[in-house]
Design a protein around this motif. Structure first.
Motif, short mmCIF file in Angstrom:
data_model
loop_
_atom_site.label_atom_id
_atom_site.label_comp_id
_atom_site.label_asym_id
_atom_site.label_seq_id
_atom_site.Cartn_x
_atom_site.Cartn_y
_atom_site.Cartn_z
N ARG A 415 55.62 -0.25 -69.81
CA ARG A 415 56.91 0.35 -69.46
C ARG A 415 57.25 1.51 -70.41
NH1 ARG A 415 59.77 1.87 -65.67
NH2 ARG A 415 59.50 -0.18 -64.67
N ASN A 416 57.03 1.30 -71.71
CA ASN A 416 57.30 2.37 -72.67
C ASN A 416 56.44 3.60 -72.37
OD1 ASN A 416 59.12 0.74 -74.02
ND2 ASN A 416 57.66 0.06 -75.56
N HIS A 417 55.17 3.36 -72.00
CA HIS A 417 54.28 4.48 -71.66
C HIS A 417 54.78 5.20 -70.41
CE1 HIS A 417 50.78 6.85 -70.71
NE2 HIS A 417 50.66 6.22 -69.55
N LEU A 418 55.19 4.43 -69.40
CA LEU A 418 55.65 5.03 -68.15
C LEU A 418 56.89 5.89 -68.38
CD1 LEU A 418 55.44 5.37 -65.11
CD2 LEU A 418 56.67 3.21 -64.83
N GLU A 419 57.81 5.42 -69.22
CA GLU A 419 59.02 6.21 -69.47
C GLU A 419 58.69 7.48 -70.27
OE1 GLU A 419 62.00 5.50 -68.01
OE2 GLU A 419 60.63 4.08 -67.04
N ARG A 420 57.74 7.40 -71.21
CA ARG A 420 57.29 8.60 -71.92
C ARG A 420 56.64 9.58 -70.96
NH1 ARG A 420 53.36 7.77 -76.65
NH2 ARG A 420 53.79 10.00 -76.92
N LEU A 421 55.88 9.02 -70.02
CA LEU A 421 55.21 9.83 -69.01
C LEU A 421 56.22 10.58 -68.15
CD1 LEU A 421 52.43 10.51 -67.84
CD2 LEU A 421 52.60 8.48 -66.42
N LYS A 422 57.29 9.89 -67.73
CA LYS A 422 58.34 10.54 -66.94
C LYS A 422 58.99 11.68 -67.71
CE LYS A 422 59.58 6.33 -64.34
NZ LYS A 422 60.63 5.32 -64.13
N THR A 423 59.28 11.42 -69.00
CA THR A 423 59.91 12.45 -69.83
C THR A 423 59.00 13.66 -69.96
OG1 THR A 423 61.05 10.74 -71.10
CG2 THR A 423 60.91 12.92 -72.09
N TYR A 424 57.70 13.43 -70.15
CA TYR A 424 56.75 14.54 -70.28
C TYR A 424 56.69 15.36 -69.00
CZ TYR A 424 52.24 16.92 -70.16
OH TYR A 424 51.25 17.86 -70.01
N LEU A 425 56.58 14.71 -67.85
CA LEU A 425 56.49 15.43 -66.57
C LEU A 425 57.76 16.23 -66.30
CD1 LEU A 425 54.79 12.72 -64.32
CD2 LEU A 425 53.75 14.75 -65.34
N LYS A 426 58.90 15.68 -66.72
CA LYS A 426 60.16 16.40 -66.54
C LYS A 426 60.19 17.65 -67.41
CE LYS A 426 65.16 15.70 -66.55
NZ LYS A 426 66.26 14.74 -66.83
N GLU A 427 59.67 17.55 -68.64
CA GLU A 427 59.68 18.69 -69.57
C GLU A 427 58.76 19.81 -69.08
OE1 GLU A 427 58.52 16.99 -73.25
OE2 GLU A 427 60.54 16.19 -73.74
N VAL A 428 57.59 19.44 -68.55
CA VAL A 428 56.63 20.47 -68.09
C VAL A 428 56.83 20.81 -66.61
CG1 VAL A 428 54.93 19.80 -69.81
CG2 VAL A 428 54.85 18.72 -67.55
N GLU A 429 57.82 20.16 -65.99
CA GLU A 429 58.16 20.42 -64.58
C GLU A 429 56.96 20.22 -63.67
OE1 GLU A 429 59.83 24.33 -64.50
OE2 GLU A 429 61.69 23.72 -65.49
N GLN A 430 56.32 19.04 -63.79
CA GLN A 430 55.19 18.66 -62.94
C GLN A 430 55.50 17.34 -62.25
OE1 GLN A 430 51.75 20.32 -66.03
NE2 GLN A 430 51.50 18.35 -65.03
N THR A 431 54.76 17.07 -61.19
CA THR A 431 54.87 15.77 -60.51
C THR A 431 53.56 15.01 -60.57
OG1 THR A 431 54.28 16.82 -58.40
CG2 THR A 431 56.65 16.58 -58.92
N THR A 432 52.46 15.70 -60.89
CA THR A 432 51.16 15.05 -60.98
C THR A 432 50.58 15.22 -62.40
OG1 THR A 432 49.99 17.04 -60.25
CG2 THR A 432 50.69 15.47 -58.54
N PHE A 433 49.59 14.39 -62.71
CA PHE A 433 48.98 14.44 -64.04
C PHE A 433 47.58 13.84 -63.98
CE2 PHE A 433 51.24 10.47 -63.54
CZ PHE A 433 50.36 9.51 -64.04
N THR A 434 46.79 14.14 -65.00
CA THR A 434 45.45 13.57 -65.12
C THR A 434 45.37 12.77 -66.42
OG1 THR A 434 44.58 15.49 -66.30
CG2 THR A 434 44.44 15.52 -63.88
N ASN A 435 44.37 11.89 -66.49
CA ASN A 435 44.19 11.10 -67.71
C ASN A 435 43.93 11.99 -68.92
OD1 ASN A 435 44.60 8.60 -66.62
ND2 ASN A 435 42.44 8.10 -66.34
#
Length: 523
Positions: A415-435
């Motif tokens: 859960r902590n990782h997922l919330e960090r992931l959401k924050t990162y995508l919001k900052e870079v204005e993306q909806t997709t990501f890679t490992n």
């Protein structure tokens, strides 16, 4: 004449004989005095070695005759020497046991002034807020909700239904530090700190030695062997072990070793899934691993290194909170609103969680006991205090995060990782990501990242998609607002429960408020 300087090699010297006790004596078996000894005349090379129970008269008489024959000394001298040795060893053992009892944690008795100050504090307005502020002043940095929640859980050790907690987080984030700092606010005589325990250790405490104690385990990974008896203490409030024992006549008997609770148990671990049976009985406290918390802790460390911390103020805050704990008296708590309180339907294992929720409300009421009117049961005459709506509101504010985590399908680390992931995508204005992108930007090990994403995929929080242009694969978050919506749902259920209490119980509420005002005027 008895020299015990070396605990593994005592010596007993007379004009006629020199006796050495190899390996010392045992202090936990008072009905025996078994020793391994060597006996010789002064300046003689002829030595008699023998293993004997000095409390067994038949064995002693045989040894007297053997000493007389082998060392060529009178039986009267040999018998008197052994009698004097037994008396000296007996007195030494009594003295050591007395010292051991005296070295145990003494119970600190408050002075009249300290007691009045603590009671005045417990009667003050905004008690929980002031308590939380004092916890911060004692040296606990950040963790505003966790530290107050943990303090109240530790306080519940004095009740008949103590609460338990497990601190969870990755390695090096301060799980043990938070637990130890909050534990410093509990009197030493009320807690037992454990690093490593053998499988049967809990069964050999005195029958009531653990009763209403706080048991602190630094690392659950090092205490796997005692997790079962701990669970039994938590659930059944007593543990019993049957063992075979020989009495002083050699008769074999079966005896039962019973240790009574209740106890409050706290521990730390990085492995949430391994301790599911124990975590079901406990509040799960997830350590704040945010960047803001990192900055708060590092700033505190820098001030400490620069010598700019007021250590005396920290000590006084901790000492005062220990005084507050000492003036809390065991009292029954009744919740007249319990039948109207409902936990959110999204919570997993609702039966146990519902019990925890009600127990935590009782813990808040217990801590506020000096602001509650004492009542007496009409049939039994038992003294009790009642929960107020204000207690329920305060408990709801503190426990929301716990219920939120209990409603989550994934582990706290995921859960902590997922919330960090959401924050990162919001900052870079993306909806997709890679490992590779997340591993590089969030600085996570590949094996750890794949473990997170595997669980998130299995539970439907992220999905793997194929880009139309590049034909390569990437990930996408299924619902970026799911956690916010879950939190809003839980808050809504709790708030609705409290709202329904006011109209039906307005008269009871007014009576409680009057009692609180009266108690404050008295203080």
């Amino acid at each position: 004449m008895l020299d015990t300087t070396n605990p593994h090699h005592y010596s007993y010297t007379t004009k006629s004989l020199h006796i050495h006790i190899l390996g010392g004596i045992k202090f936990n078996n008072l009905e025996r005095m078994r020793v391994t000894m060597s006996v010789q005349k002064p300046k003689s090379i002829d030595i008699l070695r023998h293993n004997i129970d000095l409390y067994n008269d038949t064995m002693v008489e045989k040894l007297v005759r053997k000493i007389a024959e082998r060392i060529e000394i009178g039986t009267t001298i040999a018998r008197k020497t052994l009698q004097d040795l037994t008396s000296a060893l007996e007195q030494y053992r009594i003295d050591q046991l007395q010292k051991e009892n005296e070295s145990q944690t003494p119970v600190y008795v408050l002075s009249s002034k300290e007691q009045q100050a603590a009671i005045k504090f417990l009667k003050s307005k905004d008690l929980l807020k002031k308590t939380n502020d004092l916890i911060g002043q004692s040296g606990v940095i950040g963790e505003t909700i966790n530290r107050l929640l943990m303090y109240l859980i530790f306080t519940s050790r004095k009740t008949d239904n103590p609460l338990h907690c497990i601190s969870l987080g990755s390695s090096g984030v301060g799980k043990t530090h938070l637990q130890s700092k909050v534990a410093e606010l509990i009197p030493d005589e009320d807690k037992i700190e454990i690093t490593v325990l053998s499988a049967n250790a809990f069964y050999y405490f005195n029958r009531t030695e653990l009763k209403n104690k706080l048991v602190l385990i630094e690392d659950l990974d090092g205490a796997e062997s005692v997790l079962y008896p701990l669970r039994e203490l938590q659930s059944k409030r007593r543990i019993t072990k049957t063992v075979v024992h020989k009495d002083n006549k050699g008769t074999t008997k079966t005896i039962h070793l019973t240790v009574e609770g209740p106890v409050s148990v706290a521990g730390c671990t990085t492995q949430e899934s391994i301790y599911e049976d124990n975590s079901n009985r406990s509040f799960l406290l997830y350590i704040d691993e945010s960047e803001e918390q990192d900055n708060r802790i590092m700033a505190y460390q820098r001030r400490a290194s620069a010598g700019k911390l007021d250590k005396n103020a920290e000590f006084e805050a901790a000492r005062f909170l220990r005084d507050v704990q000492r003036v809390l008296s065991p009292v029954m708590v009744r919740n007249p609103y319990a039948e109207h309180l409902i936990i959110p339907s999204s919570v997993f294992k609702p039966r146990r969680t519902n019990a925890h929720y009600l127990q935590f409300i009782e813990a808040v009421t217990f801590y506020c006991q000096h602001q509650r009117e004492k009542k007496y049961d009409g049939q039994t005459g038992e003294e009790y205090i009642e929960t107020t709506i204000e207690d329920i509101k305060a408990a709801n504010e503190i426990i929301t995060e716990v219920l939120l985590r209990k409603s989550d399908r994934i582990t706290g680390a995921s859960r902590n990782h997922l919330e960090r992931l959401k924050t990162y995508l919001k900052e870079v204005e993306q909806t997709t990501f890679t490992n590779a992108e997340i591993r590089r930007n969030l600085r996570i090990k590949e094996s750890t990242l794949r473990g997170y994403h595997k669980q998130l995929q299995e539970e439907g929080y992220i999905k793997r998609i194929k880009k139309a242009k590049t034909k390569s694969y990437c990930f996408e978050i299924v619902d970026i607002n799911e956690y916010t919506n879950l939190k809003a749902q839980i808050n809504s259920v709790l708030n609705e429960c409290v709202a329904t209490l006011h109209p039906a119980n307005s008269q009871s509420t007014r009576k409680t408020t009057t009692c609180e005002v009266t108690s404050q005027k008295t203080s």
